[in-house]
Design an enzyme around this catalytic site. Structure first.
Site, PDB file in Angstrom:
ATOM      1  N   LYS A   1     101.576 -29.861  21.654  1.00 17.30           N
ATOM      2  CA  LYS A   1     102.423 -28.455  21.019  1.00 17.30           C
ATOM      3  C   LYS A   1     102.032 -27.455  22.047  1.00 17.30           C
ATOM      4  O   LYS A   1     100.788 -27.257  22.770  1.00 17.30           O
ATOM      5  CB  LYS A   1     101.926 -28.182  19.689  1.00 17.30           C
TER       6      LYS A   1
ATOM      7  N   THR B   1     103.851 -25.025  16.047  1.00 13.64           N
ATOM      8  CA  THR B   1     103.688 -23.551  15.544  1.00 13.64           C
ATOM      9  C   THR B   1     105.247 -22.788  15.688  1.00 13.64           C
ATOM     10  O   THR B   1     105.939 -23.131  15.102  1.00 13.64           O
ATOM     11  CB  THR B   1     102.464 -22.695  16.030  1.00 13.64           C
TER      12      THR B   1
ATOM     13  N   THR C   1     102.531 -10.576  10.900  1.00 14.69           N
ATOM     14  CA  THR C   1     102.871  -9.661   9.849  1.00 14.69           C
ATOM     15  C   THR C   1     104.091 -10.620   9.117  1.00 14.69           C
ATOM     16  O   THR C   1     104.469 -11.410   9.755  1.00 14.69           O
ATOM     17  CB  THR C   1     103.423  -8.293  10.056  1.00 14.69           C
TER      18      THR C   1
ATOM     19  N   THR D   1      94.783 -27.003  28.345  1.00 21.48           N
ATOM     20  CA  THR D   1      95.645 -25.989  27.852  1.00 21.48           C
ATOM     21  C   THR D   1      96.523 -26.534  26.617  1.00 21.48           C
ATOM     22  O   THR D   1      97.065 -27.555  26.911  1.00 21.48           O
ATOM     23  CB  THR D   1      96.536 -25.413  29.074  1.00 21.48           C
TER      24      THR D   1
ATOM     25  N   GLU E   1     107.900 -19.457  24.963  1.00 21.25           N
ATOM     26  CA  GLU E   1     108.382 -18.840  23.678  1.00 21.25           C
ATOM     27  C   GLU E   1     109.427 -17.769  24.108  1.00 21.25           C
ATOM     28  O   GLU E   1     109.338 -17.176  24.981  1.00 21.25           O
ATOM     29  CB  GLU E   1     107.380 -17.782  22.930  1.00 21.25           C
TER      30      GLU E   1
ATOM     31  N   ASN F   1     106.789 -12.271  19.387  1.00 15.23           N
ATOM     32  CA  ASN F   1     105.543 -11.890  19.574  1.00 15.23           C
ATOM     33  C   ASN F   1     105.214 -10.518  19.052  1.00 15.23           C
ATOM     34  O   ASN F   1     104.037 -10.158  19.086  1.00 15.23           O
ATOM     35  CB  ASN F   1     105.015 -11.982  20.958  1.00 15.23           C
TER      36      ASN F   1
END
Lengths: 404, 404
Positions: free
Chosen positions: B181, B154, B404, B196, B278, B399
């Site tokens: 992932k 992702t 959106t 996890t 991230e 994040n």
């Protein structure tokens, strides 16, 4: 009860003074002294971090030695005096001793609090000089209280003070004054009654000591213990409440008017802290209703307000409903997602599943300064409201170069 | 044991295929299928979030119905199929049914996993079409496994796969293959044995089912359960381990070589996830030694690696030692700060108090890609190592506008 102008010097008989000791930046006031000539009954709550700053150790010791009484609180910003070993303890003691000498009181009657960087020894001579500068200028003026609220700031953007006047059950008028600081390293402890951030509250009400402590514990639980900026628990958190009895009259052993005023004071100060989180652009308010237990309500509200992903989405005005639901689920609260309602900024977004929403309308509402998330668990009768700030680029900027 | 090229198709008898269903972005592969013609014994671990994705419910049900066996795992990225109610369950069932129909197996022999946005219904027709595209192209080639590892990504920046060859105690050669992932919404659960991120492990070793589950539980505990990116627990986390026995020979009921290989596989995959958090710019490794209990060691290591303030300081190469100590204290572990040692990037920074350090030297070392924090509690004999990523501007960027 009514909110009035001022802060810690609003109640009768409380004085304050500040000084520039040059602990962090030369231009900034960084020493604050609170003093009441009349002895105060004191209540206090401290961090539950296993690493406790030297000032916490010393204050706790003094309160024990004095039977829970004090005349004076000395505070410095710019240095936490934590992880400073025996030298740190000696320095905290010297701060109290110097204030006591200047005021002509016993050192046990002085409490001390520090905030700022951890792991650096206090430049104690500067601090003591600061105390010698401040104490002769003690004043009960409103401005003296306000200056004290400014002197305890670190990364805070605004000073945080509050004053309340109320009538006790027997018609006596009393006042409460308060100041607080805090914008990073703020996390609630979910169990027990513990403090967060540096908070000082004065009152001229004559309150019996164990009742004073009881009131503080009760009020902290659903105010300061339900705010969270970053989930990091400080080594220096403390709340000290001092009641000097200058309003005279019989000792208060139980009075709902006093309790309500104290609660309003702590709620107001806690909200000011939540609204001044490091890098904060929006206040997040999470109201959880109809939880199966009090603990469930608190854990659910805190889990949502603590979620980095929820915080980021709110910073970006992004209605990422799934993250709110995931944070609820992660809290471990008793929840059946087929009958949960969630509203975001007043718009129903979950009702036993995701609701079709007018996305543009929600995004627009999310640009507001205060974001309300309402959760109805339909599982019981307990409620809790937690508050915190969003997570922005500025939080990273502020915290990636704090010590350098 | 030795690390070899490839991933889930490295062990004998495992095939993979991918397709573009257009779930999130038209250009991206977002369907992966893993298949073994030979029935597999399966072990699995799932998220403990109370909000469990539909795929988790269905996979658990199928594993129960099949007596812990499977032939096929279907995975989609781009949509988590969580908070999707009964329609979500139906969609997850339809994914399994379609794969079963195409493969000529019972639907209970199919497991399903999803990752992506929460609270949006799967565009099921697209998914089913993707499965129809993928399954005829199942292949045991290395590239097929690699493509599967790419299709489950992702916000991951890099694909994460691993393959190991080892000799069992009796001399048989077996292989393990794995892919994982995960880069956001990653937090360990400290208690129990839970998974996890999405992780799939294949092996051609013939392993008895309850022993397989035991091995998985044991290995997860000090690998995936000790990594943390942001402290947010997902609704979709799962690890599925499938053993098809293609390496033949007697069933394994206990074999330390197998355990070691599986542990190495999970450790390697977990580290890849921690390194791809991230917005991650640095891997943080926290080694806690000589804790009073296993739980203390784990909690202390996780508390440091989870601290937003520690993460920010490391992002900024700022040796803010106090934050590390505060996070240790906040963990609630048994600790006496007058005899704690902490090293940062190999430099002793705390030894019963802050050590005078060559600040510039430490700052320079902190510019490395991997930051090691070593803590010696001198309180017992337990150790734990946790891993996570720093907190950067990019985490916020990624994040704050995900949905959106």
């Amino acid at each position: 009860l009514k909110f009035i102008e001022g802060g810690i010097t609003a109640p009768e008989g409380f004085m304050a003074a500040v000084a520039r000791a040059g602990l962090r930046r030369a231009s900034r006031k960084d020493i604050a002294v609170i003093y009441s000539q009349k002895e105060c009954n004191a209540a206090a709550a401290f961090t539950t971090n296993r690493l406790r700053a030297a000032c916490i150790e010393v204050t706790e010791k003094h309160l024990r030695a004095s039977g829970g009484r004090l005349n004076c609180i000395v505070v410095n910003s710019g240095n936490a005096n934590a992880l400073t070993g025996k030298e740190g303890i000696r320095n905290a003691e010297r701060m109290c001793a110097e204030a006591a000498r200047l005021l002509g009181i016993r050192r046990e009657m002085v409490a001390v609090a520090s905030t700022g960087i951890i792991g650096v020894q206090l430049p104690i001579e500067k601090v003591l000089k600061g105390l010698r500068d401040a104490i002769p200028r003690l004043s009960d003026s409103t401005i003296a209280g306000t200056q004290a609220a400014e002197a305890i700031m670190t990364t805070d953007r605004v000073r945080k003070e509050c004053a309340i006047e109320t009538e006790l059950h027997d018609g006596r008028k009393i006042k409460l004054g308060g100041m607080t600081k805090g914008s990073g390293m703020i996390a609630p402890r979910m169990r027990g009654l513990h403090a967060t951030t540096l908070t000082f509250i004065t009152t001229d009400a004559p309150v019996q000591r164990t009742y004073l402590q009881h009131c503080l514990d009760m009020c902290v639980e659903d105010t300061f213990n339900l705010i969270s900026i970053d989930g990091d628990m400080s080594t220096n958190d403390c709340i000290i409440l001092a009641a000097n009895g200058a309003a005279l009259g019989p000792t208060i052993r139980k009075d709902t008017e006093f309790e309500e005023a104290l609660h309003a004071m702590l709620a107001s100060l806690a909200k000011k802290v939540a609204m001044d989180g490091e890098g904060e652009t929006k206040l997040i308010v999470v109201e959880v209703r109809n939880a199966k237990s009090n603990e469930d309500a608190r854990n659910a509200a805190l889990s949502v307000v603590n979620s980095n992903l929820v915080k980021c989405a709110i910073f970006g005005s992004d209605p990422n409903i799934g993250r709110i639901a995931a944070a609820l689920g992660a809290s471990g609260c008793s929840v059946n997602f087929s009958c949960v309602d969630i509203s975001l900024c007043g718009e129903k977004v979950v009702s036993g599943g995701i609701v079709e929403m007018d996305r543009q309308k929600v995004v627009k509402k999310m640009r507001a300064r205060e974001i309300l998330i309402e959760v109805d668990l339909h599982a019981g009768k307990y409620s809790a409201t937690a508050m915190g700030s969003d997570l922005s680029y500025d939080y990273i900027r502020i915290n990636s170069a704090y010590s350098t």
